[in-house]
Design a protein around this motif. Structure first.
Motif, PDB file in Angstrom:
ATOM      1  N   UNK A   1       1.016  -1.195  -0.188  1.00 17.36           N
ATOM      2  CA  UNK A   1      -0.122   0.045  -0.179  1.00 17.36           C
ATOM      3  C   UNK A   1       0.900   1.078  -0.006  1.00 17.36           C
ATOM      4  N   UNK A   2       0.898   1.926  -1.306  1.00 19.55           N
ATOM      5  CA  UNK A   2       1.994   3.103  -1.301  1.00 19.55           C
ATOM      6  C   UNK A   2       1.033   4.277  -1.076  1.00 19.55           C
ATOM      7  N   UNK A   3       1.717   5.533  -0.649  1.00 17.15           N
ATOM      8  CA  UNK A   3       0.979   6.668  -0.470  1.00 17.15           C
ATOM      9  C   UNK A   3       0.737   7.313  -2.010  1.00 17.15           C
ATOM     10  N   UNK A   4       1.581   6.977  -2.686  1.00 23.21           N
ATOM     11  CA  UNK A   4       1.578   7.771  -4.023  1.00 23.21           C
ATOM     12  C   UNK A   4       2.209   6.582  -5.301  1.00 23.21           C
TER      13      UNK A   4
ATOM     14  N   UNK B   1      -0.775  12.016 -13.619  1.00 12.10           N
ATOM     15  CA  UNK B   1       0.244  10.944 -13.752  1.00 12.10           C
ATOM     16  C   UNK B   1       0.563  10.183 -12.440  1.00 12.10           C
ATOM     17  N   UNK B   2      -0.276  10.410 -11.694  1.00 15.01           N
ATOM     18  CA  UNK B   2      -0.570   9.610 -10.214  1.00 15.01           C
ATOM     19  C   UNK B   2      -1.743   9.140  -9.608  1.00 15.01           C
ATOM     20  N   UNK B   3      -1.623   7.935  -8.740  1.00 16.07           N
ATOM     21  CA  UNK B   3      -2.926   7.739  -8.127  1.00 16.07           C
ATOM     22  C   UNK B   3      -2.336   7.977  -6.606  1.00 16.07           C
ATOM     23  N   UNK B   4      -3.397   8.311  -5.801  1.00 19.38           N
ATOM     24  CA  UNK B   4      -2.922   8.730  -4.355  1.00 19.38           C
ATOM     25  C   UNK B   4      -3.855   8.042  -3.426  1.00 19.38           C
ATOM     26  N   UNK B   5      -3.488   7.587  -2.403  1.00 20.94           N
ATOM     27  CA  UNK B   5      -4.036   6.637  -1.291  1.00 20.94           C
ATOM     28  C   UNK B   5      -5.085   7.655  -0.739  1.00 20.94           C
ATOM     29  N   UNK B   6      -6.356   7.221  -0.752  1.00 21.57           N
ATOM     30  CA  UNK B   6      -7.406   7.984  -0.512  1.00 21.57           C
ATOM     31  C   UNK B   6      -7.410   8.055   1.286  1.00 21.57           C
ATOM     32  N   UNK B   7      -6.882   7.180   2.013  1.00 24.17           N
ATOM     33  CA  UNK B   7      -6.781   6.968   3.525  1.00 24.17           C
ATOM     34  C   UNK B   7      -5.581   8.242   3.677  1.00 24.17           C
ATOM     35  N   UNK B   8      -4.765   8.074   2.982  1.00 21.11           N
ATOM     36  CA  UNK B   8      -3.585   8.940   3.191  1.00 21.11           C
ATOM     37  C   UNK B   8      -4.062  10.469   3.053  1.00 21.11           C
ATOM     38  N   UNK B   9      -4.793  10.670   2.158  1.00 22.17           N
ATOM     39  CA  UNK B   9      -5.202  11.825   1.762  1.00 22.17           C
ATOM     40  C   UNK B   9      -6.192  12.568   2.913  1.00 22.17           C
TER      41      UNK B   9
ATOM     42  N   UNK C   1       4.499  14.779   3.922  1.00 23.39           N
ATOM     43  CA  UNK C   1       3.954  14.092   4.828  1.00 23.39           C
ATOM     44  C   UNK C   1       4.238  12.599   4.361  1.00 23.39           C
ATOM     45  N   UNK C   2       4.226  12.079   2.949  1.00 24.77           N
ATOM     46  CA  UNK C   2       4.456  10.760   2.447  1.00 24.77           C
ATOM     47  C   UNK C   2       5.690  10.079   2.775  1.00 24.77           C
ATOM     48  N   UNK C   3       5.590   8.810   2.921  1.00 22.50           N
ATOM     49  CA  UNK C   3       6.595   7.763   3.486  1.00 22.50           C
ATOM     50  C   UNK C   3       6.643   6.772   2.491  1.00 22.50           C
ATOM     51  N   UNK C   4       6.091   6.605   1.465  1.00 21.11           N
ATOM     52  CA  UNK C   4       6.218   5.520   0.705  1.00 21.11           C
ATOM     53  C   UNK C   4       5.689   6.022  -0.707  1.00 21.11           C
TER      54      UNK C   4
END
Length: 338
Positions: free
Chosen positions: A109-112, A164-172, A199-202
């Motif tokens: 599970x990546x942040x971005x 050009x990205x997908x974002x983890x909705x829980x992270x957002x 804030x991203x870690x992965x």
């Protein structure tokens, strides 16, 4: 649901159907398309309604014009997907775009997750080169070194854009990330990502380039003229320098000032086009007195004779002379284009 794709629409009738067809043809099927018509004055709303009635994956929202940043926030609040992606209505995506972005999240599970992309002209394209490491799971320290640092080194093509990205909705949601209704060029997505990467870690960059950015569209935000753009450029520089009190990056000001330098020069030329040579002087005069613009010229030290002369006049407060050179530059550019 695995993915929510957010698509704001404003006066996009010329390209919208092509864009929608490309999204709905994805090889990855577990997605919803949140289609937000932001007060379009052309036939975009009819196109949106037609496609929404044909495909139950589309969530259609029609609203009064609030700007693209606010439209994206509406999409974020509506989104049900584990990951969130964005598409611009004048672009298109290849059918494996989101399949390739989602695939790595099956293992972690990546942040971005970030992809390369194509800048597409009418009959050709090129893929911008990135300095951000590809196919490596970047941790917080590496995100600072390889991604946040690009905001101070002239930028990197894969970093500031949304599409050009997908974002983890829980992270957002955890970081309470929304778009600010900024009016500077690229501001809402640029600052959204700038805050996010702090804030991203992965973060993972994949090698695929399946997004087609339509570079032939005229009248885009980047190519248009708005009177407050230069203020936005200046505020962006200040905001980055303020943030660097925390980062403590060693700044190469030649690289740092390059986007501001290029954007400011283009803004001045666009202002002359919009206002004319005589009326333009009153508008541009305060800009030519701006100390940050002078600092940018001092840092860049361009070897082209007209830019060297403009800097000479600026640093000696010879405003009318520097403006005259911009007028000559504008006249020569206009002649070459014809």
């Amino acid at each position: 649901m695995m993915l929510s794709i957010i698509l704001p629409v404003y006066n996009a009738e010329k390209y919208l159907e092509r864009c929608l067809k490309s999204i709905l043809s994805q090889l990855f099927f577990d997605f919803e398309l949140i289609l937000i018509n932001d007060g379009s004055k052309d036939s975009s709303n009819i196109i949106c309604e037609t496609y929404a009635n044909k495909d139950n994956r589309i969530v259609y929202i029609d609203q009064k014009n609030q700007g693209v940043a606010m439209a994206r926030n509406v999409g974020l609040k509506q989104a049900k997907g584990k990951y969130i992606g964005f598409v611009d209505a004048d672009d298109e995506v290849e059918n494996d775009m989101f399949l390739n972005l989602i695939k790595p999240t099956n293992e972690k599970e990546f942040d971005v997750v970030i992809s390369h992309y194509k800048i597409c002209e009418e009959n050709t394209f090129h893929i911008p080169k990135t300095r951000v490491p590809t196919n490596i799971d970047l941790d917080k320290k590496e995100i600072k070194e390889h991604i946040l640092n690009t905001y101070y080194t002239g930028g990197d093509p894969v970093v500031p854009a949304l599409w050009n990205k997908i974002y983890n909705s829980k992270f957002l949601k955890r970081q309470k990330l929304l778009f600010q209704n900024q009016k500077a060029v690229r501001a809402s997505d640029y600052w959204f990502n700038f805050k996010l990467f702090q804030h991203a870690t992965s973060v993972l960059v994949i090698k695929n380039a399946n997004y087609c950015y339509n570079n032939s569209v005229t009248g885009s935000i980047i190519n248009s003229f708005r009177e407050n753009q230069f203020i936005g450029f200046v505020e962006s520089q200040k905001r980055l320098l303020d943030a660097n009190e925390n980062f403590q990056f060693k700044i190469d000001y030649n690289k740092f000032y390059k986007p501001f330098y290029d954007n400011s020069n283009q803004f001045i030329l666009n202002a002359i086009s919009k206002k004319g040579y005589i009326n333009g002087y009153k508008f541009i005069r305060p800009i030519l007195k701006n100390e940050r613009l002078k600092s940018a010229f001092k840092a860049i030290l361009n070897k082209k004779i007209h830019l060297k002369l403009i800097y000479f006049f600026l640093k000696n407060n010879m405003i009318l002379a520097s403006y005259a050179l911009y007028c000559v530059w504008h006249l020569m550019s206009s002649t070459i284009k014809k």
